[in-house]
Scaffold this motif. Structure first.
Motif, PDB file in Angstrom:
ATOM      1  N   THR A  26       0.855  -1.198   0.000  1.00 23.12           N
ATOM      2  CA  THR A  26       0.000   0.000   0.000  1.00 23.12           C
ATOM      3  C   THR A  26       0.886   1.241   0.000  1.00 23.12           C
ATOM      4  OG1 THR A  26      -0.046   0.195   2.407  1.00 23.12           O
ATOM      5  CG2 THR A  26      -1.812  -1.145   1.392  1.00 23.12           C
ATOM      6  N   GLU A  46       2.660  13.391   5.133  1.00 20.01           N
ATOM      7  CA  GLU A  46       1.226  13.672   5.145  1.00 20.01           C
ATOM      8  C   GLU A  46       0.915  15.113   4.747  1.00 20.01           C
ATOM      9  OE1 GLU A  46      -2.723  13.063   7.900  1.00 20.01           O
ATOM     10  OE2 GLU A  46      -0.774  12.607   8.745  1.00 20.01           O
ATOM     11  N   THR A  58      -3.784   9.747  -6.228  1.00 18.47           N
ATOM     12  CA  THR A  58      -4.623   9.130  -5.204  1.00 18.47           C
ATOM     13  C   THR A  58      -4.269   9.666  -3.825  1.00 18.47           C
ATOM     14  OG1 THR A  58      -5.407   7.068  -4.234  1.00 18.47           O
ATOM     15  CG2 THR A  58      -3.132   7.096  -4.958  1.00 18.47           C
ATOM     16  N   PRO A  59      -5.257  10.185  -3.098  1.00 23.70           N
ATOM     17  CA  PRO A  59      -5.013  10.635  -1.728  1.00 23.70           C
ATOM     18  C   PRO A  59      -5.175   9.505  -0.707  1.00 23.70           C
ATOM     19  CG  PRO A  59      -7.206  11.276  -2.399  1.00 23.70           C
ATOM     20  CD  PRO A  59      -6.558  10.608  -3.589  1.00 23.70           C
ATOM     21  N   ASP A  60      -5.632   8.336  -1.154  1.00 21.06           N
ATOM     22  CA  ASP A  60      -5.926   7.205  -0.267  1.00 21.06           C
ATOM     23  C   ASP A  60      -4.671   6.360  -0.056  1.00 21.06           C
ATOM     24  OD1 ASP A  60      -6.863   5.013   1.096  1.00 21.06           O
ATOM     25  OD2 ASP A  60      -8.236   4.362  -0.487  1.00 21.06           O
ATOM     26  N   TRP A  61      -4.061   6.498   1.115  1.00 22.61           N
ATOM     27  CA  TRP A  61      -2.828   5.770   1.399  1.00 22.61           C
ATOM     28  C   TRP A  61      -3.062   4.287   1.662  1.00 22.61           C
ATOM     29  CZ3 TRP A  61       1.254   8.870   4.573  1.00 22.61           C
ATOM     30  CH2 TRP A  61       1.597  10.034   3.876  1.00 22.61           C
ATOM     31  N   THR A  62      -4.308   3.846   1.728  1.00 24.46           N
ATOM     32  CA  THR A  62      -4.577   2.414   1.895  1.00 24.46           C
ATOM     33  C   THR A  62      -4.703   1.727   0.537  1.00 24.46           C
ATOM     34  OG1 THR A  62      -6.993   2.663   1.987  1.00 24.46           O
ATOM     35  CG2 THR A  62      -5.776   2.815   4.078  1.00 24.46           C
ATOM     36  N   ARG A  63      -4.610   2.489  -0.521  1.00 24.70           N
ATOM     37  CA  ARG A  63      -4.751   1.916  -1.864  1.00 24.70           C
ATOM     38  C   ARG A  63      -3.633   0.913  -2.150  1.00 24.70           C
ATOM     39  NH1 ARG A  63      -4.934   4.861  -7.661  1.00 24.70           N
ATOM     40  NH2 ARG A  63      -5.002   2.947  -8.855  1.00 24.70           N
ATOM     41  N   THR A  65      -0.759  -1.148  -3.910  1.00 23.53           N
ATOM     42  CA  THR A  65       0.253  -0.791  -4.891  1.00 23.53           C
ATOM     43  C   THR A  65       0.976  -2.026  -5.441  1.00 23.53           C
ATOM     44  OG1 THR A  65       1.857  -0.472  -3.115  1.00 23.53           O
ATOM     45  CG2 THR A  65       0.689   1.490  -3.890  1.00 23.53           C
TER      46      THR A  65
END
Length: 80
Positions: A26, A46, A58-63, A65
């Motif tokens: 991620t 952050e 993407t601002p979603d760091w849980t995405r 990778t």
């Protein structure tokens, strides 16, 4: 995956390196790996960093990778 580090982060944290090869599941995990390469990076990430995965911001760091070919690390832009 290839990590492309845009200015000023390349000079400020990575000794001028603008390309890294790292794997992480991620973006959150990637920030941890980037911090291991450049201590202090996670503290500012952050507020100052933005990421694009395979060309998509993407601002979603849980995405995830894991399947990404490229992640671009660039400065966050603000304005009105």
């Amino acid at each position: 995956m290839r990590i492309v580090v845009m200015p000023p982060f390349d000079r400020e944290f990575f000794g001028g390196r603008d390309r890294l090869e790292l794997d992480a599941p991620t973006l959150f995990a990637l920030v941890g790996k980037l911090d291991a390469e450049a201590p202090g990076f996670a503290e500012i990430a952050e507020l100052r960093a933005a990421f694009a995965i395979d060309g998509v911001f993407t601002p979603d760091w849980t995405r995830p990778t894991a399947e990404a070919a490229e992640v671009i690390l660039l400065p966050r832009v603000s304005g009105g």
